[in-house]
Design a protein around this motif. Structure first.
Motif, PDB file in Angstrom:
ATOM      1  N   LEU A 140      -1.292  85.063  58.725  1.00 57.52           N
ATOM      2  CA  LEU A 140      -1.481  85.927  59.896  1.00 57.52           C
ATOM      3  C   LEU A 140      -0.259  86.820  60.093  1.00 57.52           C
ATOM      4  CD1 LEU A 140      -3.090  86.800  62.391  1.00 57.52           C
ATOM      5  CD2 LEU A 140      -2.090  84.871  63.629  1.00 57.52           C
ATOM      6  N   PHE A 164     -11.662  84.593  59.818  1.00 58.28           N
ATOM      7  CA  PHE A 164     -10.289  84.865  60.245  1.00 58.28           C
ATOM      8  C   PHE A 164      -9.786  86.178  59.657  1.00 58.28           C
ATOM      9  CE2 PHE A 164      -5.926  84.596  58.572  1.00 58.28           C
ATOM     10  CZ  PHE A 164      -5.205  84.645  59.750  1.00 58.28           C
ATOM     11  N   GLN A 223      -6.652  81.253  63.457  1.00 56.69           N
ATOM     12  CA  GLN A 223      -5.400  80.634  63.028  1.00 56.69           C
ATOM     13  C   GLN A 223      -5.220  79.256  63.652  1.00 56.69           C
ATOM     14  OE1 GLN A 223      -3.117  81.427  60.890  1.00 56.69           O
ATOM     15  NE2 GLN A 223      -1.125  80.651  61.535  1.00 56.69           N
ATOM     16  N   ILE A 244      -4.962  75.951  61.302  1.00 58.84           N
ATOM     17  CA  ILE A 244      -3.583  75.642  60.936  1.00 58.84           C
ATOM     18  C   ILE A 244      -3.414  74.185  60.499  1.00 58.84           C
ATOM     19  CG2 ILE A 244      -2.887  75.197  63.337  1.00 58.84           C
ATOM     20  CD1 ILE A 244      -0.730  76.773  60.521  1.00 58.84           C
TER      21      ILE A 244
END
Length: 294
Positions: free
Chosen positions: A195, A220, A236, A240
């Motif tokens: 990101l 995403f 995200q 993650i």
């Protein structure tokens, strides 16, 4: 500014095995699942594909099979790196003949060349094979770190078109973008920081996590690349834990465990990669639930 040659998410495909041999049927199923999940390209026989323990015949066969299965629906970036320049040229020639759209070539590992040696390595490949080449920089695995200065020199060569950057160094991305020019393709090789890499001007990611969660990872990147930053931040946060879980043991054993849990292939990896530990398995399952995969 022209559109980059490659963008979005390109899974670093695992190579499934059964009874010690490449499981070609499972590999085809995995490729089809990635395409159905909305990914933007395919990367066979990189690090996650256990290229280090494949024979040359197996390596070339997996590339052939990926290209045949993709059938022009998505670009294929074939892993063809080696710490021997002659061997890298040989593998890259095969990838071009097979119909690959580009080659992903890791910096020479173990023998630890100088910056001049790395430049000469890629320059020789550029001269020998007319195919777009992405430099793969992963100092944690190779023992060498190609500098932005060297990349800026390589960017002037016609076939060296970009990078897979697995350093996690985001400031380097901004500097590199300015030094290598607007046509330089910038792909992250580190899912957790992708990101931020996109925010620094990157175009996408060669992703391990996409093996397990292609739809979620594709969503995403689609959000991030269209400026839908709230949606990207949601993605995200959702992913993650899985990004991290897939490296709680030697890769790709946690990824293969996840795929086996989904019934997509056997868990089998090649030594010296051992099966994922019990702690790793538990974390992978929890992370898959967080990501909405199970």
């Amino acid at each position: 500014m022209s559109e980059p040659l490659f963008r979005g998410v390109l899974p670093a495909l695992v190579t499934p095995f059964r009874d010690g041999a490449v499981d070609e049927d499972a590999f085809v199923r995995l490729v089809e699942r990635q395409i159905a999940g909305g990914v933007h390209g395919l990367v066979p026989v990189g690090t996650t594909g256990e290229s280090a323990t494949l024979s040359h015949d197996e390596h070339n066969r997996v590339i052939d099979l990926c290209i045949k299965t993709a059938a022009g629906r998505l670009p294929v970036v074939a892993g063809t790196g080696s710490n021997s320049t002659d061997e890298a040229i040989e593998l890259t020639r095969h990838a071009k003949a097979a119909g690959a759209d580009a080659a992903l070539i890791v910096t020479p590992y173990y023998n630890r060349p100088s910056q001049e040696g790395m430049y000469a390595h890629y320059a020789a490949i550029n001269e020998a094979v007319q195919i777009p080449v992405l430099v793969y920089n992963v100092p944690g695995r190779t023992g060498v770190d190609i500098s932005n200065d060297t990349l800026a020199r390589l960017a002037k060569l016609p076939n060296i078109v970009g990078i897979k950057d697995a350093t996690g160094d985001l400031a380097r991305a901004s500097q590199q973008r300015l030094m290598c020019g607007e046509d330089w393709v910038m792909l992250s090789g580190d899912d957790p920081t992708a990101l931020g890499y996109l925010a620094h001007g990157g175009h996408g990611c060669i992703s391990v996590t996409a093996n397990v969660a292609p739809e979620q990872v594709s969503a995403f990147f689609n959000d991030a690349l269209t400026g839908q930053w709230q949606g990207a931040l949601y993605g995200q946060d959702r992913l993650i834990r899985l990004h991290k879980a897939l490296f709680t043991d030697a890769s790709p054993s946690p990824t293969k465990f996840a795929l086996a849990h989904l019934g997509l292939c056997a868990e089998e990896a090649r030594l010296p990669i051992a099966p994922a530990s019990e702690a790793s398995r538990a974390e992978v399952l929890a992370a898959m639930r967080d990501a909405g995969v199970i």
